[in-house]
Every structure is written in structure tokens, then in C-alpha cells.
Design an enzyme around this catalytic site. Structure first.
Site, PDB file in Angstrom:
ATOM      1  N   SER A  32     -43.162  44.440  69.674  1.00 36.79           N
ATOM      2  CA  SER A  32     -42.355  45.647  69.834  1.00 36.79           C
ATOM      3  C   SER A  32     -43.144  46.947  69.815  1.00 36.79           C
ATOM      4  CB  SER A  32     -41.267  45.687  68.761  1.00 36.79           C
ATOM      5  OG  SER A  32     -41.846  45.623  67.478  1.00 36.79           O
ATOM      6  N   LYS A  90     -30.982  46.204  73.444  1.00 41.60           N
ATOM      7  CA  LYS A  90     -32.104  46.831  74.158  1.00 41.60           C
ATOM      8  C   LYS A  90     -31.793  46.803  75.659  1.00 41.60           C
ATOM      9  CE  LYS A  90     -34.825  45.816  70.127  1.00 41.60           C
ATOM     10  NZ  LYS A  90     -34.477  47.026  69.376  1.00 41.60           N
ATOM     11  N   HIS A 146     -37.445  42.307  73.091  1.00 41.62           N
ATOM     12  CA  HIS A 146     -37.953  43.205  74.143  1.00 41.62           C
ATOM     13  C   HIS A 146     -38.286  42.481  75.440  1.00 41.62           C
ATOM     14  CE1 HIS A 146     -38.125  46.645  71.433  1.00 41.62           C
ATOM     15  NE2 HIS A 146     -38.487  45.756  70.519  1.00 41.62           N
TER      16      HIS A 146
HETATM   17  C1  LIG Z   1     -38.736  42.461  67.910  1.00 42.26           C
HETATM   18  C2  LIG Z   1     -37.444  42.956  67.343  1.00 42.26           C
HETATM   19  N1  LIG Z   1     -36.625  42.105  66.720  1.00 42.26           N
HETATM   20  C3  LIG Z   1     -35.456  42.502  66.206  1.00 42.26           C
HETATM   21  C4  LIG Z   1     -35.043  43.797  66.286  1.00 42.26           C
HETATM   22  C5  LIG Z   1     -33.749  44.192  65.676  1.00 42.26           C
HETATM   23  O1  LIG Z   1     -32.760  44.259  66.657  1.00 42.26           O
HETATM   24  P1  LIG Z   1     -31.495  45.205  66.485  1.00 42.26           P
HETATM   25  O2  LIG Z   1     -31.933  46.587  66.814  1.00 42.26           O
HETATM   26  O3  LIG Z   1     -30.503  44.637  67.443  1.00 42.26           O
HETATM   27  O4  LIG Z   1     -31.075  45.080  65.075  1.00 42.26           O
HETATM   28  C6  LIG Z   1     -35.867  44.740  66.929  1.00 42.26           C
HETATM   29  C7  LIG Z   1     -35.521  46.161  67.097  1.00 42.26           C
HETATM   30  O5  LIG Z   1     -34.846  46.848  66.486  1.00 42.26           O
HETATM   31  C8  LIG Z   1     -37.093  44.313  67.458  1.00 42.26           C
HETATM   32  O6  LIG Z   1     -37.913  45.186  68.050  1.00 42.26           O
END
Ligand SMILES: Cc1ncc(COP(=O)(O)O)c(C=O)c1O
Length: 371
Positions: A168, A216, A196
Site C-alpha cells: 500500500s 478503493k 490495492h
Molecule cells: C493493504 C490494505 N489492507 C486493508 C486496508 C483496510 O481497508 P479499509 O480501508 O476498507 O478498511 C487498507 C487500507 O485502508 C490497505 O491499504
């Protein structure tokens, strides 16, 4: 009594790590740090379906899925996700963070070990800590060390390997196929977080547990786990972040359903996204020469700066010039690795991307010359 609060805030300020919210004005600023990669949060069909769902179901779900919060839209979304991910079944959580939390804490406990990449997302790390399984971390994408850890970990009852698909904060891609093969070889479960990657890049390899977010490229809100029917039945019974929380608003499910349909039918969106990614990663200067900003594997293009303070100064200068790119600092990234995390979306214009590239060239010539 609360002296520590002031002390810690002062320390954060001194270290250039104090966090503040910035109010976004879409009229005055071009956003280059959103994860809405395909621009779907504003797609007319997404908005229409969400509005129709509000008219039919109201806004809030009113209870958890297992009480009275389960609507036909929740189930339709899960069927669509399972089909999209080519898995038997899927389970939707209120956020991606909660999907990671629910899955990992249900699958491993103090008798087990969880093995993760050093650069995995915070939600995975938090889930591992909460699970009480022994946490073992391998250097970024280092398959040889991962294999050594697996060889040394026979004593644990269960072993779970977890990796981001697209990292990320770095935007690079995990060797999912090889990790899945190691999992099979050493009889370890494999879990991949596609937050992502979904809607942006296809990555080979089929882990036992596929996690993703709806927040996303899908432009909505929510998280999911996709896998075998047995896995989903198990999580529905065990995952505390699924059981003990209110269900997603039905309108959010409707928006995600529409977004999944758009991803499958409007293929030009993804093409436009990749065209934009190429425009920034290899932009053409006025004199016709080509300048590589960064080799891009996804829509996340980090520009490494190093110091937190300098990162925030450049972010401010970009903001003053009409571009919003947030600076990323520790503890989100390791000490000394602060960066600008640029994200590309399908709805950015070529002119804006080129204008940003020249600004970067002006403000950070050394970084912009990275090859
Ligand atoms: C790699 C990754 N996993 C999980 C999440 C969490 O997802 P959410 O924003 O839907 O809670 C994110 C970003 O926030 C992320 O970048």
C-alpha cells in the site's frame, strides 16, 4: 493526570510527525492521493443504485448481519464478489480493516504462527497481534527467508502466511504465485490482501484466503473475504468483527454491486487508468526527451524523500500549487523512509498529470530522476 498527552504531542511535533486533517476542496485542488482508482465513487450508476437502495431500505442496516441486518443486497453482493474472485463463496465485513481482523483472529491463535511480509498493512499487523499467534516477519518479498521460517516452524499447530498483493505504501507487487506454492509445500495456509490490486492489476496465484476491500477501486465502503464455502461458513461463525458489529448500510452494498458490474463492463476505465499511470511514470518533457519518474507496477507511485520534515514541506508546496498529495511518515513507513505517495486515478487529466510531473521535477529533481 493527562500530562503524558501534552508531552507526547510535543514530541510528535518536534519530530515532524504530528498529524492533522486537511479539508479537501475539489474545486481548488487536484487530488493525487485518493484510492478511488477508477473514479467509481462518483460514477452516475453507482450513485443511482445507492439512492434507489436508500429509498427502498432506508440508510442504516439497524443490526448485525446475524440479527436483523441481512438484506437481499448483502447476499447479492457476496454472490457477486465470489463470482468476481472465482471462489465458492464470500463474506462481507463493514471495512477491509475488519475483514483482516476477523479472518486472521479466527484462523490462528496462541498455538499457531503467522508469517508476514515486513511491509504488510497495519490492519494485518494489528490482526496478528490480536490473534496471539507467534508473529514472524520476513524481509520484503524475500522468499528464501520465508522458506527458512517455514522450515523452522514445524512445531506450530497451524501456520498462516499473509501478504499484501500490492503493497500500500510502495505500490510494488508481491510474488503471490511463489508464496502460494511455498504454502502448499509446507502445508501452511496462505492469505492475500488484494486491497490495492482489485480493479487495477491481475496477479497470478490462488491463495486459500482472498481478502479485499470495496473502498478503493470499487469506490464504496466495506471489506470481504473470498474462498471455499467451508472457510466462509467458519468465518460467519467465528469472526468477531463480523458477528459483533452492525451490517453495512444496504446502500453501500448496492453501490458496490454497481461498481463490480461497471468494472466488468466498462473496460475502458482500467485502460484509462493505466494510460495515466504511464503518463506520470514516463512523462514527456517539452523538449521531447523522456523522463522516468518511477517504474510503476500499480496506481501507487511513491517518491522517496527520506526525512519526515522535508516530505511535509514538499507536500505543502505541492498543495500551494493546487495538488493534494499527502506525505507518508513513520509509523506508517519505516524511520527515514518518509515519502510522497502519489496515486493515479482514471479520472485525472493528462494535462494535470504533466503539470504535476514538472512540479515534481522542480521541487525534487533528484527523486524525479529515479529510474
Ligand atoms: C493493504 C490494505 N489492507 C486493508 C486496508 C483496510 O481497508 P479499509 O480501508 O476498507 O478498511 C487498507 C487500507 O485502508 C490497505 O491499504
Amino acid at each position: 493526570m493527562f500530562e503524558f498527552i501534552n508531552q507526547e504531542l510535543t514530541e510528535l511535533r518536534k519530530a515532524g510527525l504530528y498529524r492533522e486533517l486537511r479539508l479537501i476542496d475539489l474545486k481548488s485542488h487536484k487530488i493525487f492521493c485518493s484510492n478511488d482508482y477508477l473514479g467509481l465513487s462518483k460514477h452516475p450508476k453507482v450513485k443511482e443504485r445507492a439512492i434507489a437502495a436508500i429509498k427502498e431500505f432506508g440508510f442504516g442496516a439497524g443490526a448485525s448481519r446475524l440479527i436483523s441486518g441481512n438484506t437481499p443486497l448483502h447476499e447479492e453482493l457476496e454472490h457477486k464478489i465470489a463470482k468476481f474472485k472465482k471462489r465458492e463463496a464470500a463474506l462481507v465485513f463493514p471495512t477491509g480493516y475488519m475483514a483482516n481482523l476477523g479472518a486472521i483472529t479466527s484462523l490462528v491463535n496462541e498455538n499457531d504462527t503467522v508469517i508476514i511480509d515486513r511491509l504488510n498493512h497495519a490492519s494485518i499487523i494489528d490482526a496478528c497481534r490480536l490473534s496471539r499467534a507467534k508473529l514472524q516477519v520476513y524481509p520484503h518479498k524475500d522468499l528464501a527467508t520465508l522458506e527458512k521460517i517455514l522450515q523452522r516452524s514445524e512445531k506450530f499447530k497451524k501456520r498462516l502466511i499473509v501478504t499484501d498483493a500490492v503493497f500500500s505504501m510502495d505500490g510494488d507487487i508481491s510474488p503471490v504465485k511463489e508464496i502460494v506454492a511455498l504454502g502448499k509445500k509446507y502445508n501452511a495456509m496462505t492469505m492475500v490482501d488484494y486491497a490495492h490490486a482489485t480493479g487495477v492489476v491481475e496477479i497470478e496465484g490462488e491463495p486459500d484466503i482472498a481478502m479485499g476491500t470495496l473502498s478503493k477501486a470499487l469506490g464504496s465502503i466495506g471489506g470481504f473475504i473470498a474462498g471455499s464455502q467451508g472457510l466462509i461458513d467458519y468465518l460467519r461463525n467465528k469472526a468477531r468483527s463480523f458477528i459483533y458489529t452492525t451490517a453495512l448500510p444496504p446502500a453501500a452494498c448496492a453501490a458496490s454491486i454497481a461498481a463490480l458490474e461497471i468494472i466488468e463492463s466498462e473496460l475502458q476505465l482500467k485502460k484509462r487508468l493505466w494510460k495515466n499511470i504511464r503518463t506520470l511514470s514516463l512523462w514527456e518533457r517539452g523538449d521531447g526527451s523522456r523522463q522516468r519518474v518511477r517504474v510503476a507496477e500499480s496506481s501507487i507511485i511513491p517518491i522517496m524523500i527520506g526525512s519526515a520534515e522535508r516530505t511535509m514541506n514538499i507536500s505543502k508546496k505541492l498543495f500551494d500549487n493546487g495538488f493534494f498529495i499527502s506525505g507518508i511518515r513513520p509509523p506508517t513507513v519505516p524511520e527515514g523512509e518518509s515519502r510522497l505517495r502519489i496515486t493515479i486515478t482514471a479520472d485525472q487529466s493528462k494535462e494535470d498529470i504533466e503539470c504535476l510531473a514538472s512540479l515534481l521535477q522542480e521541487l525534487i529533481p533528484a527523486a524525479a530522476r529515479l529510474t
